[in-house]
Design a protein around this motif. Structure first.
Motif, PDB file in Angstrom:
ATOM      1  N   GLN A  31       0.722  -1.011  -0.099  1.00 40.06           N
ATOM      2  CA  GLN A  31       0.016  -0.036  -0.005  1.00 40.06           C
ATOM      3  C   GLN A  31       0.986   1.214  -0.102  1.00 40.06           C
ATOM      4  O   GLN A  31       1.835   1.329   0.624  1.00 40.06           O
ATOM      5  CB  GLN A  31      -0.877  -0.029   1.295  1.00 40.06           C
ATOM      6  CG  GLN A  31      -2.014   1.108   1.189  1.00 40.06           C
ATOM      7  CD  GLN A  31      -2.787   1.110   2.448  1.00 40.06           C
ATOM      8  OE1 GLN A  31      -2.561   0.271   3.350  1.00 40.06           O
ATOM      9  NE2 GLN A  31      -3.633   2.026   2.673  1.00 40.06           N
ATOM     10  N   GLU A  32       0.406   2.344  -0.759  1.00 42.12           N
ATOM     11  CA  GLU A  32       1.227   3.364  -0.826  1.00 42.12           C
ATOM     12  C   GLU A  32       0.593   4.371   0.278  1.00 42.12           C
ATOM     13  O   GLU A  32      -0.268   4.615   0.555  1.00 42.12           O
ATOM     14  CB  GLU A  32       1.175   4.247  -2.137  1.00 42.12           C
ATOM     15  CG  GLU A  32       1.704   3.482  -3.382  1.00 42.12           C
ATOM     16  CD  GLU A  32       1.573   4.349  -4.796  1.00 42.12           C
ATOM     17  OE1 GLU A  32       1.094   5.438  -4.605  1.00 42.12           O
ATOM     18  OE2 GLU A  32       2.147   3.833  -5.751  1.00 42.12           O
ATOM     19  N   LEU A  33       1.799   5.064   1.032  1.00 37.97           N
ATOM     20  CA  LEU A  33       1.357   5.900   1.972  1.00 37.97           C
ATOM     21  C   LEU A  33       2.037   7.222   1.671  1.00 37.97           C
ATOM     22  O   LEU A  33       3.224   7.505   1.341  1.00 37.97           O
ATOM     23  CB  LEU A  33       1.990   5.434   3.463  1.00 37.97           C
ATOM     24  CG  LEU A  33       1.373   4.170   3.836  1.00 37.97           C
ATOM     25  CD1 LEU A  33       2.240   3.544   4.956  1.00 37.97           C
ATOM     26  CD2 LEU A  33      -0.090   4.259   4.175  1.00 37.97           C
ATOM     27  N   PHE A  34       1.230   8.354   2.178  1.00 39.44           N
ATOM     28  CA  PHE A  34       1.630   9.613   1.949  1.00 39.44           C
ATOM     29  C   PHE A  34       2.910   9.897   2.874  1.00 39.44           C
ATOM     30  O   PHE A  34       2.656   9.468   4.040  1.00 39.44           O
ATOM     31  CB  PHE A  34       0.567  10.810   1.906  1.00 39.44           C
ATOM     32  CG  PHE A  34       0.904  12.030   2.216  1.00 39.44           C
ATOM     33  CD1 PHE A  34       1.259  12.822   0.933  1.00 39.44           C
ATOM     34  CD2 PHE A  34       1.075  12.817   3.258  1.00 39.44           C
ATOM     35  CE1 PHE A  34       1.435  14.032   0.856  1.00 39.44           C
ATOM     36  CE2 PHE A  34       1.346  13.947   3.084  1.00 39.44           C
ATOM     37  CZ  PHE A  34       1.837  14.768   2.077  1.00 39.44           C
ATOM     38  N   VAL A  35       3.693  10.616   2.551  1.00 44.68           N
ATOM     39  CA  VAL A  35       4.747  11.042   3.651  1.00 44.68           C
ATOM     40  C   VAL A  35       5.335  12.590   3.459  1.00 44.68           C
ATOM     41  O   VAL A  35       5.451  12.934   2.134  1.00 44.68           O
ATOM     42  CB  VAL A  35       6.079  10.164   3.420  1.00 44.68           C
ATOM     43  CG1 VAL A  35       6.805  10.046   2.164  1.00 44.68           C
ATOM     44  CG2 VAL A  35       7.107  10.625   4.738  1.00 44.68           C
ATOM     45  N   HIS A  36       5.474  13.382   4.188  1.00 38.72           N
ATOM     46  CA  HIS A  36       5.764  14.910   4.276  1.00 38.72           C
ATOM     47  C   HIS A  36       7.222  14.744   4.594  1.00 38.72           C
ATOM     48  O   HIS A  36       7.661  13.916   5.427  1.00 38.72           O
ATOM     49  CB  HIS A  36       4.823  15.583   5.037  1.00 38.72           C
ATOM     50  CG  HIS A  36       5.015  17.027   4.826  1.00 38.72           C
ATOM     51  ND1 HIS A  36       5.855  17.964   5.726  1.00 38.72           N
ATOM     52  CD2 HIS A  36       4.725  17.737   3.834  1.00 38.72           C
ATOM     53  CE1 HIS A  36       5.945  19.047   5.221  1.00 38.72           C
ATOM     54  NE2 HIS A  36       5.073  19.111   4.201  1.00 38.72           N
ATOM     55  N   VAL A  37       7.909  15.765   4.134  1.00 39.30           N
ATOM     56  CA  VAL A  37       9.320  16.131   4.628  1.00 39.30           C
ATOM     57  C   VAL A  37       9.429  16.390   5.957  1.00 39.30           C
ATOM     58  O   VAL A  37      10.676  16.098   6.551  1.00 39.30           O
ATOM     59  CB  VAL A  37       9.726  17.321   3.561  1.00 39.30           C
ATOM     60  CG1 VAL A  37       9.351  18.746   4.246  1.00 39.30           C
ATOM     61  CG2 VAL A  37      11.226  17.363   3.969  1.00 39.30           C
ATOM     62  N   SER A  38       8.485  16.862   7.017  1.00 38.70           N
ATOM     63  CA  SER A  38       8.673  16.878   8.104  1.00 38.70           C
ATOM     64  C   SER A  38       8.578  15.780   9.063  1.00 38.70           C
ATOM     65  O   SER A  38       8.946  15.654  10.060  1.00 38.70           O
ATOM     66  CB  SER A  38       7.155  17.881   8.701  1.00 38.70           C
ATOM     67  OG  SER A  38       6.265  17.114   8.427  1.00 38.70           O
ATOM     68  N   ALA A  39       8.371  14.463   8.431  1.00 37.00           N
ATOM     69  CA  ALA A  39       8.442  13.263   8.923  1.00 37.00           C
ATOM     70  C   ALA A  39       9.658  12.751   9.045  1.00 37.00           C
ATOM     71  O   ALA A  39      10.132  11.733   9.846  1.00 37.00           O
ATOM     72  CB  ALA A  39       7.488  12.168   8.072  1.00 37.00           C
ATOM     73  N   PHE A  40      10.791  13.201   8.129  1.00 34.21           N
ATOM     74  CA  PHE A  40      12.291  12.743   8.286  1.00 34.21           C
ATOM     75  C   PHE A  40      12.922  13.440   9.286  1.00 34.21           C
ATOM     76  O   PHE A  40      12.432  14.390   9.792  1.00 34.21           O
ATOM     77  CB  PHE A  40      12.768  13.130   6.820  1.00 34.21           C
ATOM     78  CG  PHE A  40      11.991  12.272   5.735  1.00 34.21           C
ATOM     79  CD1 PHE A  40      12.889  11.169   5.395  1.00 34.21           C
ATOM     80  CD2 PHE A  40      11.129  12.645   5.106  1.00 34.21           C
ATOM     81  CE1 PHE A  40      12.438  10.272   4.401  1.00 34.21           C
ATOM     82  CE2 PHE A  40      10.671  11.706   4.043  1.00 34.21           C
ATOM     83  CZ  PHE A  40      11.234  10.609   3.652  1.00 34.21           C
ATOM     84  N   LYS A  65      -4.284   7.292   6.027  1.00 32.67           N
ATOM     85  CA  LYS A  65      -3.037   6.702   6.631  1.00 32.67           C
ATOM     86  C   LYS A  65      -2.024   7.507   6.118  1.00 32.67           C
ATOM     87  O   LYS A  65      -1.810   7.823   4.707  1.00 32.67           O
ATOM     88  CB  LYS A  65      -2.645   5.371   6.366  1.00 32.67           C
ATOM     89  CG  LYS A  65      -3.783   4.330   7.064  1.00 32.67           C
ATOM     90  CD  LYS A  65      -3.390   2.910   6.757  1.00 32.67           C
ATOM     91  CE  LYS A  65      -4.380   2.045   7.386  1.00 32.67           C
ATOM     92  NZ  LYS A  65      -4.057   0.546   7.193  1.00 32.67           N
ATOM     93  N   ARG A  66      -0.824   7.889   6.790  1.00 34.61           N
ATOM     94  CA  ARG A  66       0.045   8.404   6.491  1.00 34.61           C
ATOM     95  C   ARG A  66       1.468   8.159   7.263  1.00 34.61           C
ATOM     96  O   ARG A  66       1.340   7.644   8.454  1.00 34.61           O
ATOM     97  CB  ARG A  66       0.224   9.946   6.559  1.00 34.61           C
ATOM     98  CG  ARG A  66       0.087  10.422   7.865  1.00 34.61           C
ATOM     99  CD  ARG A  66       0.099  12.199   8.179  1.00 34.61           C
ATOM    100  NE  ARG A  66       0.374  12.370   9.470  1.00 34.61           N
ATOM    101  CZ  ARG A  66       0.121  13.760   9.862  1.00 34.61           C
ATOM    102  NH1 ARG A  66       0.159  14.436   8.994  1.00 34.61           N
ATOM    103  NH2 ARG A  66       0.131  14.016  11.161  1.00 34.61           N
ATOM    104  N   ALA A  67       2.617   8.115   6.708  1.00 35.45           N
ATOM    105  CA  ALA A  67       4.019   7.923   7.406  1.00 35.45           C
ATOM    106  C   ALA A  67       4.453   8.820   8.176  1.00 35.45           C
ATOM    107  O   ALA A  67       4.644  10.237   7.717  1.00 35.45           O
ATOM    108  CB  ALA A  67       4.919   7.299   6.397  1.00 35.45           C
ATOM    109  N   VAL A  68       4.825   8.441   9.429  1.00 34.73           N
ATOM    110  CA  VAL A  68       5.657   9.384  10.318  1.00 34.73           C
ATOM    111  C   VAL A  68       6.752   8.936  10.773  1.00 34.73           C
ATOM    112  O   VAL A  68       7.153   7.630  10.742  1.00 34.73           O
ATOM    113  CB  VAL A  68       4.507   9.681  11.540  1.00 34.73           C
ATOM    114  CG1 VAL A  68       3.315  10.613  10.796  1.00 34.73           C
ATOM    115  CG2 VAL A  68       4.099   8.474  12.019  1.00 34.73           C
TER     116      VAL A  68
END
Length: 209
Positions: A31-40, A65-68
């Motif tokens: 599954q593809e999960l959205f990720v923002h640069v602030s999660a890195f 869902k999103r990656a954190v």
């Protein structure tokens, strides 16, 4: 928002560096999960498409869902970073000492330049005073030396233009030659060869008889 403590491994499938967003794909499920640069992690290198990552999953405001809390392989966990935090005050003190030691260098350079300028100014004034004192002690004739040779006073002319025009009024060939060369209106050089009174006084060229 709901948060889970389970970490997943996956790959950064897409990344838009200008917008600071991308999509992660987990190893299991696909599954593809959205990720923002602030999660890195902050201060790390920019994300690159295709690199392996580990992450946690949370729900955003819309329930998606999103990656954190994204980490790269080998990155320290946040708990380990906190356990190592007691060493940070020492690092801060060392950094502050380095900053303090580096801050006085420009001041020292400025003081040295100022001292050099003042020294040069004082030396110039001292040289002026010494020069003035030396000049006062010199005799007057040393300050105004006479030239090596004095110009000789002009000798008075032997002959003067006094209106005489004819050879009969001359006393010598030299006098007739002077009148022809310096006085206007003379009538002593009829042939215009520069030799006056050739028959009366100047029998030869510039004769003194």
């Amino acid at each position: 928002m709901e948060a889970t403590t389970t970490r997943f491994n996956g790959t950064l499938k897409q990344w838009n560096d200008e917008r600071g967003i991308g999509f992660l794909v987990a190893e299991h499920g696909g599954q593809e999960l959205f990720v923002h640069v602030s999660a890195f992690p902050r201060g790390g290198r920019p994300p690159l498409a295709g690199e392996a990552l580990s992450f946690e999953v949370e729900l955003d405001r819309d329930g998606r869902k999103r990656a954190v809390r994204v980490r790269r392989p080998g990155d320290a966990e946040p708990g380990q970073a906190r356990r190592g935090s007691p060493a940070r005050p020492h690092d801060r003190r060392a950094s502050s000492r380095r900053s303090a030691s580096g801050s006085w260098v420009p001041r020292l350079v400025a003081l040295l330049l100022l001292a050099a300028g003042l020294g040069w100014y004082a030396y110039g004034r001292y040289s002026e005073r010494v020069g003035a004192a030396s000049a006062a002690q010199l005799p007057q004739n040393a300050m105004n030396p006479e030239p090596w040779t004095k110009p000789r006073p002009a000798q008075p002319a032997l002959y003067q233009c006094d209106g005489r025009q004819h050879c009969s009024q001359m006393t010598s060939c030299e006098e007739a030659t002077f009148f022809v060369g310096h006085c206007p209106g003379t009538k002593m050089d009829g042939d215009g060869d520069g030799v006056p009174c050739e028959q009366q006084l100047c029998g030869g060229a510039f004769s003194g008889s």
